[in-house]
Design an enzyme around this catalytic site. Sequence first.
Site, PDB file in Angstrom:
ATOM      1  CE  LYS A 178      -1.522  -8.508  -3.221  1.00  0.00           C
ATOM      2  NZ  LYS A 178      -1.391  -7.591  -2.193  1.00  0.00           N
ATOM      3  CB  THR A 206      -3.282  -6.191   0.770  1.00  0.00           C
ATOM      4  OG1 THR A 206      -4.076  -4.881   0.748  1.00  0.00           O
ATOM      5  CG2 THR A 206      -4.057  -6.937   1.659  1.00  0.00           C
ATOM      6  CB  THR A 249      -3.644   9.715  -7.506  1.00  0.00           C
ATOM      7  OG1 THR A 249      -2.925   9.433  -6.381  1.00  0.00           O
ATOM      8  CG2 THR A 249      -5.169   9.457  -7.547  1.00  0.00           C
TER       9      THR A 249
END
Lengths: 404, 404
Positions: free
Chosen positions: B186, B197, B404
């Site tokens: 990924k 990531t 957020t």
Amino acid sequence: MTPKGFRFAGVRCGLKNKRNDLGMIVSDVLAQAAGVFTTNFVRAACVDHSRDVISGGTLRAVVVNSGNANCCTGEQGVRDTQKMSEWAAAALGTEPNEVAVASTGVIGHLLDMAKVERGIREAGTKLGDDPRPYMDAILTTDLVEKWAWTTCVPGEEPSVVVDARFNANERPAPAGPYGVFYGVAKGSGMIAPNMATMLGFVVTDLDASGLDLPAILKRVSDRSFNCMTVDGDTSTNDMLLLLANGASGIRASEAEFEAALEGVCVSLAKQIARDGEGATKLVEIRVQGTSDPIKIARTIGESPLVKTAMFGCDPNWGRILMAAGRAGVPFTTADVSLSLLAGDEEHVLFEDGAPASFDPKRVSSALKSDHVVIDLNLGEGPSAKVYTCDFGYGYVRINAEYHT
Amino acid sequence: MTPKGFRFAGVRCGLKNKRNDLGMIVSDVLAQAAGVFTTNFVRAACVDHSRDVISGGTLRAVVVNSGNANCCTGEQGVRDTQKMSEWAAAALGTEPNEVAVASTGVIGHLLDMAKVERGIREAGTKLGDDPRPYMDAILTTDLVEKWAWTTCVPGEEPSVVVDARFNANERPAPAGPYGVFYGVAKGSGMIAPNMATMLGFVVTDLDASGLDLPAILKRVSDRSFNCMTVDGDTSTNDMLLLLANGASGIRASEAEFEAALEGVCVSLAKQIARDGEGATKLVEIRVQGTSDPIKIARTIGESPLVKTAMFGCDPNWGRILMAAGRAGVPFTTADVSLSLLAGDEEHVLFEDGAPASFDPKRVSSALKSDHVVIDLNLGEGPSAKVYTCDFGYGYVRINAEYHT
């Protein structure tokens, strides 16, 4: 307020359309001088020339053109830089090795020397006290002029810096004897089709005899322009020059001299960061602790993920910690605290190794401020500051939508 | 084609909406194993756990969740990672220290362990030959699945790599004895509200006994994933794992093993770069010469000015040279040649230290290709490659417009 014994000129010689593109700063007498230059291995001819002439420690003048960086132009480029210093010297009645040369603009193209010669001649006839035409002549796609000045009064605390953006209120001259530092800069505006160049010029009428100007300028540059990043790229033409002509008759201690110079340079660096390509805000990164806080601050300041979060007004502490952690400087997450200062408020996002509870909407709203401070505490140790800007659509627009 | 003796599962346990978010890879027998982990000082608990368990050199299984990185979650996060390995071990009849754990997603939030436990149980009942559910379970905002496989036939040249993007043509199995390497990864999709990531998992049924897997994986990783950059940021959770279970009964030489592994890892790295956030193209940077060509290639690959030029299809050689020059590795401009390879054509932009004449419109048109090679020759010396992507509005949109 400009220092005594310096004159400025800025004219339009035709390297650019409709804007000043050639400037000169001249000291009435031979000035002590020092310079800091790009570390890029691909360098314009003017960088080598100016480094050479300044190695003697004195200068009479600086001649600058915008619109063409005269970089990657081979032997002809070297000859053209030399010509610029000769023409300026002739116009001023001095020697070519007393004239520094700076260029900014497109790379890979030869200068139109007929225009440059005409410009230098004209500039020689237009020298005066007003630095504004010069200031304009060095800009590329900068949106605003960048200048700062301060006075230095021996025996007194450093004076407030007056500048174009953060503190533009004029104020009366000190009552007693004083010297003046005046600085102008150009920043991170791309010049088609190439990269941004940072140019800075600071002149003072203090008497700097006995001071180690190169060492002072290097230290100040490390605490100002070298703490500023727009996109992490370093131009082929970056240059910072300092001239001290002694015309005020005033001497200051090294510490006083350095403090005044630093005030001007930090202001210019912040102005450049604030006017970064596409920027909507100045982002100041303060890091306390670890063995190398400046490396961590710089890594945060160059992180596209942090900079896009700032553009999006997102209090994304995870990205800031991630960037800190990848700088290669060890620290322990348990020691970390992180606050954002924006809009006159402090917002704690992470405290003693754990996420703090905060209202994301309120912090996001505060982040709309045009000046945000990221305050990262990693424990005991020295501290450092870096100035940068956010990263948004404007940067992509400016840098992607021009075609060679 | 997947290797013998490995089974895969991917299920939806509810950490993400409507997508698989928990996966397992299981080897029928204890496999030799090696791992490469993030160098970020801010690390998720799973990184420490997996590094520990793999230090013994063997693994039975890997359990992965997406949707939550379990990072900056303190002692509870450490316990939760341990729990994941225990539950997976129980489901598979093995020991927790034979189970590596990987996580990717939002940081600073505790895992919903009820969901994770349910997911691990379910995954344990759904293990099968099809790697696709697993592949889906590790993705975040990746736009496409990333996989690659190749066969290794002892005594023969390396086989062609079959992968999701660059060479998806299936082909028949080799006639003689062979082993299979299969990898999934990924990439650089941000997971709200945090960073990307990189996860990679490669399994093979070759018998690796006697081979130094950690050393091989480190070398291969340095020539594949470590030559790939999207935005220069390094996640807290990056992990690359290799399992070799010997189920094919085939042994290969170290060189053969390493070549096959490298083929798969380079393909995965290119797929990740091509699918970088907002990317429209894979940009491959080849640098020849100097003492440290990889450092130069990486600096070019991380330069926002180069990447926005690639997005804008601008053959801006000045920015490429500028980025090369600021890498801190000495070279002489007079030795430099630069070409772009795009759309089956080679375009020389700079040759033997001087700008080459080229048709900017034609080169710009070629740069619309979804695979562009920047070929920079700096003289004698070693060579290096870096894979990256362009940098456009999409990157800003993905990374700035989430709140957020």
